[in-house]
Scaffold this motif. Structure first.
Motif, mmCIF file in Angstrom:
data_model
loop_
_atom_site.group_PDB
_atom_site.id
_atom_site.type_symbol
_atom_site.label_atom_id
_atom_site.label_comp_id
_atom_site.label_asym_id
_atom_site.label_seq_id
_atom_site.Cartn_x
_atom_site.Cartn_y
_atom_site.Cartn_z
ATOM 1 N N ASP A 1 5.611 0.809 -23.341
ATOM 2 C CA ASP A 1 4.207 1.067 -23.666
ATOM 3 C C ASP A 1 3.298 -0.070 -23.198
ATOM 4 O O ASP A 1 3.744 -1.215 -23.062
ATOM 5 C CB ASP A 1 4.037 1.228 -25.187
ATOM 6 C CG ASP A 1 4.742 2.484 -25.690
ATOM 7 O OD1 ASP A 1 5.025 3.357 -24.846
ATOM 8 O OD2 ASP A 1 5.014 2.558 -26.898
ATOM 9 N N SER A 2 2.049 0.271 -22.975
ATOM 10 C CA SER A 2 1.058 -0.730 -22.563
ATOM 11 C C SER A 2 -0.337 -0.175 -22.797
ATOM 12 O O SER A 2 -0.566 1.023 -22.627
ATOM 13 C CB SER A 2 1.227 -1.045 -21.067
ATOM 14 O OG SER A 2 0.126 -1.796 -20.594
ATOM 15 N N THR A 3 -1.231 -1.034 -23.194
ATOM 16 C CA THR A 3 -2.654 -0.668 -23.219
ATOM 17 C C THR A 3 -3.382 -1.460 -22.135
ATOM 18 O O THR A 3 -3.956 -0.909 -21.193
ATOM 19 C CB THR A 3 -3.272 -0.980 -24.603
ATOM 20 O OG1 THR A 3 -2.627 -0.164 -25.573
ATOM 21 C CG2 THR A 3 -4.776 -0.686 -24.612
ATOM 22 N N ARG A 4 -3.325 -2.803 -22.256
ATOM 23 C CA ARG A 4 -4.098 -3.671 -21.379
ATOM 24 C C ARG A 4 -3.623 -3.648 -19.920
ATOM 25 O O ARG A 4 -4.421 -3.464 -18.984
ATOM 26 C CB ARG A 4 -4.025 -5.132 -21.876
ATOM 27 C CG ARG A 4 -4.912 -5.416 -23.045
ATOM 28 C CD ARG A 4 -4.262 -6.441 -23.943
ATOM 29 N NE ARG A 4 -3.200 -5.769 -24.665
ATOM 30 C CZ ARG A 4 -3.348 -5.252 -25.884
ATOM 31 N NH1 ARG A 4 -4.461 -5.436 -26.524
ATOM 32 N NH2 ARG A 4 -2.372 -4.590 -26.457
ATOM 33 N N THR A 5 -2.330 -3.868 -19.710
ATOM 34 C CA THR A 5 -1.828 -4.062 -18.340
ATOM 35 C C THR A 5 -1.991 -2.793 -17.503
ATOM 36 O O THR A 5 -2.504 -2.834 -16.381
ATOM 37 C CB THR A 5 -0.352 -4.496 -18.379
ATOM 38 O OG1 THR A 5 -0.209 -5.545 -19.337
ATOM 39 C CG2 THR A 5 0.118 -4.985 -17.027
ATOM 40 N N ARG B 1 6.672 -1.777 -15.181
ATOM 41 C CA ARG B 1 7.051 -2.411 -16.451
ATOM 42 C C ARG B 1 8.359 -1.770 -16.905
ATOM 43 O O ARG B 1 8.485 -0.546 -16.892
ATOM 44 C CB ARG B 1 5.976 -2.222 -17.516
ATOM 45 C CG ARG B 1 6.438 -2.699 -18.889
ATOM 46 C CD ARG B 1 5.339 -2.746 -19.904
ATOM 47 N NE ARG B 1 4.434 -3.846 -19.641
ATOM 48 C CZ ARG B 1 3.462 -4.240 -20.483
ATOM 49 N NH1 ARG B 1 3.314 -3.622 -21.641
ATOM 50 N NH2 ARG B 1 2.681 -5.252 -20.189
ATOM 51 N N HIS C 1 6.106 -11.953 -17.069
ATOM 52 C CA HIS C 1 4.917 -11.076 -17.038
ATOM 53 C C HIS C 1 3.870 -11.878 -16.234
ATOM 54 O O HIS C 1 2.944 -12.454 -16.782
ATOM 55 C CB HIS C 1 4.455 -10.816 -18.463
ATOM 56 C CG HIS C 1 3.381 -9.773 -18.613
ATOM 57 N ND1 HIS C 1 2.701 -9.196 -17.548
ATOM 58 C CD2 HIS C 1 2.869 -9.190 -19.730
ATOM 59 C CE1 HIS C 1 1.830 -8.318 -18.012
ATOM 60 N NE2 HIS C 1 1.908 -8.300 -19.329
ATOM 61 N N GLN D 1 0.001 -11.658 -16.533
ATOM 62 C CA GLN D 1 -0.509 -12.150 -17.815
ATOM 63 C C GLN D 1 -0.718 -13.673 -17.742
ATOM 64 O O GLN D 1 -1.741 -14.196 -18.182
ATOM 65 C CB GLN D 1 0.476 -11.804 -18.942
ATOM 66 C CG GLN D 1 0.034 -12.305 -20.308
ATOM 67 C CD GLN D 1 -1.178 -11.566 -20.848
ATOM 68 O OE1 GLN D 1 -1.232 -10.349 -20.769
ATOM 69 N NE2 GLN D 1 -2.155 -12.292 -21.396
ATOM 70 N N PRO E 1 -2.119 -12.757 -26.039
ATOM 71 C CA PRO E 1 -2.061 -11.773 -24.945
ATOM 72 C C PRO E 1 -2.300 -10.345 -25.421
ATOM 73 O O PRO E 1 -2.624 -9.467 -24.618
ATOM 74 C CB PRO E 1 -0.626 -11.920 -24.410
ATOM 75 C CG PRO E 1 0.157 -12.463 -25.570
ATOM 76 C CD PRO E 1 -0.799 -13.320 -26.353
ATOM 77 N N GLY E 2 -2.128 -10.095 -26.749
ATOM 78 C CA GLY E 2 -2.190 -8.750 -27.280
ATOM 79 C C GLY E 2 -0.908 -8.012 -26.934
ATOM 80 O O GLY E 2 -0.215 -8.399 -25.980
ATOM 81 N N PRO E 3 -0.548 -6.975 -27.656
ATOM 82 C CA PRO E 3 -1.242 -6.525 -28.861
ATOM 83 C C PRO E 3 -1.021 -7.496 -30.024
ATOM 84 O O PRO E 3 0.048 -8.083 -30.131
ATOM 85 C CB PRO E 3 -0.601 -5.157 -29.144
ATOM 86 C CG PRO E 3 0.757 -5.214 -28.497
ATOM 87 C CD PRO E 3 0.631 -6.122 -27.320
HETATM 88 N N1 CP Z 1 -0.610 -8.302 -22.872
HETATM 89 C C1 CP Z 1 -0.080 -7.111 -22.534
HETATM 90 O O1 CP Z 1 0.798 -7.025 -21.685
HETATM 91 O O2 CP Z 1 -0.584 -6.051 -23.217
HETATM 92 P P1 CP Z 1 -0.101 -4.537 -23.029
HETATM 93 O O3 CP Z 1 1.318 -4.473 -23.570
HETATM 94 O O4 CP Z 1 -1.061 -3.714 -23.856
HETATM 95 O O5 CP Z 1 -0.144 -4.202 -21.580
#
Ligand code: CP
Length: 307
Positions: free
Chosen positions: A51-55, A104, A132, A135, A259-261
């Motif tokens: 899963d990912s939101t930002r990347t 990923r 990563h 990041q 870095p989130g989340p």
């Molecule tokens: N920092 C980062 O990789 O966030 P995501 O998992 O939301 O992509």
């Protein structure tokens, strides 16, 4: 370099060049101008097995801002669910003349394996506990914008270092750029290789944060821990969570990163995460788009040279 698989092994001038280019994209993005021609006719595929939101979103935005055709592959609804292997999936995408493959995967080394098999430029968007790289680049760009430099800064990376690909990439980048790096966390969450990586190890937050310029908090990666070894949130926050009292040990102008989340109330107090005087978490996300534009720019030019 044909791919971006890791920060380890990149030369400091190459890293500095990427950061300079990303800085120019950051300025362009803020001015609302876009450059839609560079990747026109190129295809970028986001292949995310985790899963990912930002990347994922920022690679999509970066690709589109540069004019690429961007495809987000939904792994859950792909033929991976019918047993197709990683390599067969990649070969299929490669046969569609994909130019840039952003991957990923939960297994360390999966993007490097793909890079040997496909003609596309492969970008590691996070592999297992390994690296990563984008990041670390966006973190470095954020630090450089706030502090004016990387060299000589003291950066404390705190929490679950053991399972963190973000920590590994940051350690490689920041030590290459002559920052002083500390890792701070419970002995069970600090990898044995820490000393070899040229960082100082602390098991007490107040000592680890003393006079730090940058405090980088990490998420407790429960999904990578064996059942029974997961610390309780309340205990973890008491000893390792960043609150105002622990942050007081750092320099008065220290910046706080994540870095989130984020898991609020576990590794970071909401009051710190939302404090505009200390937290640069929003800027990290903004820089993520600029850094990914720079990486796509550099790798697509390399594709032209290899053609
Ligand atoms: N920092 C980062 O990789 O966030 P995501 O998992 O939301 O992509």
């Amino acid at each position: 370099h044909r791919h971006l698989l890791a920060i380890e092994g990149l030369e400091p001038p190459y890293i500095a060049g990427l950061l300079d280019l990303a800085e120019s994209y950051a300025l362009l993005n803020r001015s609302g101008k876009t450059q839609r021609d560079l990747l026109r006719g190129r295809t970028l595929i986001n292949l995310f097995f985790e899963d990912s939101t930002r990347t994922r979103t920022s690679f999509e935005l970066a690709g589109k801002r540069l004019g690429a055709d961007v495809i987000n592959m939904s792994v859950a609804t792909s033929s991976v669910s019918k047993g197709e292997t990683l390599l067969d999936t990649a070969a299929t995408l490669n046969a569609m003349n994909c130019d840039l493959l952003v991957v990923r995967h939960g297994q360390s080394g999966a993007p490097a394996l793909l890079a040997q098999k496909v003609s596309a430029a492969v970008i590691n968007a996070g592999d297992g506990t390994h690296e990563h790289p984008t990041q670390a680049l966006l973190d470095a760009l954020t630090i450089r914008r706030r502090k004016g430099r990387l060299e000589g800064l003291t950066v404390a990376i705190c929490g679950d270092i053991l399972h963190s690909r973000v920590a590994r990439s940051n350690i490689h980048l920041l030590t290459a750029m002559n920052a002083r790096v500390r890792v701070v966390g419970p002995p069970t969450l600090i990898p044995a290789e820490a000393a070899r990586l040229g960082v100082e190890v602390f098991h007490d937050m107040r000592s680890g944060l003393r006079d730090a310029d940058v405090v980088m908090m990490l998420r407790l990666q429960r999904e990578r821990m064996a059942a029974g070894l997961v610390p309780s949130s309340r205990e973890f926050f008491r000893f390792w969570g960043l609150d105002a009292e622990k942050l007081a040990a750092a320099k008065p102008d220290a910046i706080v990163m994540h870095p989130g989340p984020m898991n609020r109330g576990v590794e970071i107090d909401s009051a710190i995460a939302d404090d505009p005087a200390r937290s640069v978490i929003g800027e990290q996300v903004e820089m993520g788009v600029a850094v990914r534009m720079a990486v796509l720019d550099v790798l697509s030019r390399q594709l032209l040279r290899n053609a």
